[in-house]
Design a protein around this motif. Structure first.
Motif, PDB file in Angstrom:
ATOM      1  N   GLN A  49      15.934   0.542  65.225  1.00 44.24           N
ATOM      2  CA  GLN A  49      14.555   1.499  64.529  1.00 44.24           C
ATOM      3  C   GLN A  49      14.552   2.802  65.782  1.00 44.24           C
ATOM      4  OE1 GLN A  49      10.941  -1.285  63.754  1.00 44.24           O
ATOM      5  NE2 GLN A  49      11.584  -0.319  61.856  1.00 44.24           N
ATOM      6  N   LEU A  50      14.779   2.283  66.727  1.00 47.07           N
ATOM      7  CA  LEU A  50      14.615   3.185  68.156  1.00 47.07           C
ATOM      8  C   LEU A  50      15.858   3.758  67.641  1.00 47.07           C
ATOM      9  CD1 LEU A  50      13.450   0.511  71.359  1.00 47.07           C
ATOM     10  CD2 LEU A  50      12.369   2.587  69.807  1.00 47.07           C
ATOM     11  N   LYS A  51      17.285   3.212  67.587  1.00 47.41           N
ATOM     12  CA  LYS A  51      18.729   4.167  67.647  1.00 47.41           C
ATOM     13  C   LYS A  51      18.621   5.193  66.466  1.00 47.41           C
ATOM     14  CE  LYS A  51      23.261   2.904  67.686  1.00 47.41           C
ATOM     15  NZ  LYS A  51      24.601   2.424  67.288  1.00 47.41           N
ATOM     16  N   LEU A  53      15.632   7.077  65.176  1.00 45.40           N
ATOM     17  CA  LEU A  53      14.231   8.388  65.039  1.00 45.40           C
ATOM     18  C   LEU A  53      15.413   9.350  65.126  1.00 45.40           C
ATOM     19  CD1 LEU A  53      12.017   6.300  67.829  1.00 45.40           C
ATOM     20  CD2 LEU A  53      11.348   6.752  65.105  1.00 45.40           C
ATOM     21  N   PRO A  54      14.371  10.238  64.125  1.00 46.63           N
ATOM     22  CA  PRO A  54      15.018  11.011  64.273  1.00 46.63           C
ATOM     23  C   PRO A  54      14.761  12.073  65.651  1.00 46.63           C
ATOM     24  CG  PRO A  54      12.735  11.358  63.118  1.00 46.63           C
ATOM     25  CD  PRO A  54      12.987   9.640  63.586  1.00 46.63           C
ATOM     26  N   ALA A  55      15.753  13.101  65.856  1.00 44.77           N
ATOM     27  CA  ALA A  55      15.756  13.513  66.892  1.00 44.77           C
ATOM     28  C   ALA A  55      14.349  14.888  66.654  1.00 44.77           C
ATOM     29  CB  ALA A  55      17.088  13.900  67.190  1.00 44.77           C
ATOM     30  N   VAL A  56      14.500  15.215  68.356  1.00 40.06           N
ATOM     31  CA  VAL A  56      13.313  15.923  68.081  1.00 40.06           C
ATOM     32  C   VAL A  56      13.859  17.232  68.551  1.00 40.06           C
ATOM     33  CG1 VAL A  56      10.781  16.921  69.358  1.00 40.06           C
ATOM     34  CG2 VAL A  56      12.422  14.447  69.029  1.00 40.06           C
ATOM     35  N   LYS A  57      13.516  18.056  68.070  1.00 34.49           N
ATOM     36  CA  LYS A  57      14.154  19.813  68.971  1.00 34.49           C
ATOM     37  C   LYS A  57      12.735  20.801  68.938  1.00 34.49           C
ATOM     38  CE  LYS A  57      17.698  20.043  65.005  1.00 34.49           C
ATOM     39  NZ  LYS A  57      18.396  19.600  65.806  1.00 34.49           N
ATOM     40  N   THR A  58      13.376  21.219  69.910  1.00 26.76           N
ATOM     41  CA  THR A  58      12.444  22.641  70.972  1.00 26.76           C
ATOM     42  C   THR A  58      12.237  23.872  69.227  1.00 26.76           C
ATOM     43  OG1 THR A  58      14.652  23.470  71.361  1.00 26.76           O
ATOM     44  CG2 THR A  58      13.257  22.535  73.113  1.00 26.76           C
TER      45      THR A  58
END
Lengths: 182, 190
Positions: A49-51, A53-58
C-alpha cells in the motif's frame, strides 16, 4: 526462535534477505504459529500500500516562486562574503583584543608586586625597637590625647634623674669631704 | 547543455558548481516532485511541504559548494529536505498547535493530492490513502523518516543510512518496527 525474534525478522523474510538457515528457522516458526502468518501477510500488504501511494506533485507556479527566491539570494550572497573578518592567530579580532588586555593586566600587576627599595609601598613597613611611640597622623587630634602621656613621661624622666643623682651624690659627697680634709 | 538527460545528478551539480545555472534548473526538475512526496508524507500539509521543498532547493543553490562528490547528490538533497521538515515539525510542536498524533484518527483533515482513478476506485483509493497518511503521522519521527524513504521513495538501505546518519542495522530495525506499527494501526481499516 521466539516471538520477539520472529517480529525482528519479518522485514528480512519479506525482502528475501535472510540466510538459508535463518529462513528455515523462520518458516518453522510460521508453521508452528499459524497466527504469525497473518502478521507477515499484513506487513506485506502494508508495504504494498505504501509503495502504491500516489506521487505528490508541486504546484504549477513552483518554478516561478523558486526562481524569485533564488534571484534574491543571488543578490544577497556577495554582501555576506564581504563581511567576513580576517582571523588573528586563529582568533577573532575581539577575542584577540581581550586576550591581549588580560596579558597586559597580568604583566602590570606582576610588575607592581615585585619587591623594590625605592618603592616604599611595595615593602611592608617594618617595626623597629626604637620606634616605641606611634607617629601621630593628625597632630591636632593627637595633641590632647598625648598631653597626659607626656606629663606622665616627664614625671618618669625626673624620677630617673633623681635616682641617678642619688647614685652619683655619695661619690661626690666623699670627694667633697676629701677636699675639705685637705 | 545539448542533451541534459545524459548527465547524472553528480555531473549536473559539478557543472552547477562551475557556474552553469541550467544544470541547477535540471536538478530542480528532477527532484521537485520526489522531494515534495517525501516532505508531504512527513509533515502532512501541502502548503508547508511546498515551502520546505523550496527552502531545500534554495539551500542547494546557495550552498552548492558544500556538496562533495563523496556522497550521492540525492543523499545530500534528501538530508537537507529531511532536516528542514523535522525542524518545521518541532517548531509546529512548540507553537502548541494540535499534534496530529494526539487527535483521534477521524479528526484530521488532509489536503489530498489528486488521484486519477475510476470513480468507485477513486473514492476507495482516497479513503485508503487518508488512513495510511493518518497512520504514518502516528509514527515517531525517526520511524516516519525511514519508512517513507524505504517504502514510498524506494531508496536503498545504504542510502537511507547515509541520509539519516544512522548505522545500517539500526535503519533496518527502525523500518521493521515502523512497518509493524503501521500494519497494527491499519488493521481496523482492512
Amino acid at each position: 526462535m521466539d516471538r520477539y525474534q520472529f517480529e525482528g525478522y519479518i522485514s528480512d523474510y519479506i525482502e528475501n534477505s535472510l540466510s538459508i538457515a535463518k529462513r528455515k528457522e523462520f518458516e518453522q516458526f510460521l508453521a508452528e504459529n499459524p497466527e504469525s502468518k497473518v502478521m507477515v501477510e499484513s506487513v506485506r500488504s502494508t508495504m504494498s500500500q505504501l509503495k502504491h501511494l500516489p506521487a505528490v506533485k508541486t504546484s504549477d507556479d513552483f518554478m516561478v516562486k523558486l526562481q524569485e527566491r533564488v534571484a534574491k539570494q543571488r543578490d544577497f550572497v556577495p554582501v555576506q562574503q564581504d563581511n567576513r573578518r580576517p582571523l588573528i592567530f586563529g582568533f577573532t579580532p575581539l577575542t584577540a583584543g581581550m586576550m591581549s588586555l588580560v596579558v597586559l593586566a597580568i604583566v602590570f600587576v606582576g610588575y607592581e608586586l615585585m619587591p623594590s627599595g625605592s618603592n616604599p609601598m611595595a615593602i611592608p613597613p617594618q617595626i623597629t625597637t626604637n620606634n616605641v611611640m606611634p607617629t601621630p597622623v593628625n597632630t591636632t587630634q593627637m595633641q590632647s590625647v598625648n598631653t597626659e602621656s607626656v606629663l606622665a613621661d616627664a614625671q618618669e624622666d625626673s624620677s630617673l634623674i633623681e635616682e641617678e643623682l642619688q647614685q652619683i651624690s655619695p661619690e661626690l659627697e666623699s670627694k667633697i669631704n676629701y677636699v675639705r680634709t685637705q | 547543455m545539448t542533451d541534459k538527460y545524459k548527465y547524472t545528478d553528480e555531473e549536473l551539480i559539478a557543472r552547477f558548481q562551475k557556474g552553469d545555472e541550467n544544470a541547477y534548473t535540471e536538478l530542480v526538475k528532477r527532484y521537485r516532485d520526489r522531494l515534495m512526496t517525501f516532505v508531504y508524507r512527513f509533515v502532512s500539509d501541502m502548503e508547508q511541504a511546498e515551502d520546505i521543498v523550496q527552502d531545500a532547493l534554495v539551500k542547494v543553490y546557495t550552498h552548492k559548494h558544500y556538496y562533495k562528490e563523496v556522497a550521492k547528490f540525492s543523499t545530500w538533497v534528501y538530508t537537507i529536505a529531511g532536516n528542514l521538515a523535522k525542524t518545521e515539525l518541532r517548531k509546529r510542536k512548540r507553537r502548541q498547535t494540535s499534534s496530529l498524533s494526539t487527535l483521534g484518527l477521524d479528526d484530521k483533515d488532509y489536503d489530498l493530492p489528486s488521484v486519477e482513478l475510476e470513480t468507485g476506485e477513486h473514492i476507495q483509493g482516497e479513503y485508503t490513502e487518508k488512513k495510511i497518511q493518518e497512520a504514518i503521522q502516528l509514527l515517531p519521527l525517526h520511524f516516519r523518516t525511514v519508512i517513507i524513504l524505504r517504502d514510498i521513495q524506494e531508496l536503498s538501505y545504504d542510502e537511507i543510512s547515509n541520509i539519516v546518519s544512522v548505522p545500517l542495522g539500526t535503519v533496518k530495525s527502525r523500518i521493521n518496527r515502523a512497518r509493524l506499527q503501521l500494519q497494527e494501526a491499519l488493521k481496523e481499516y482492512k
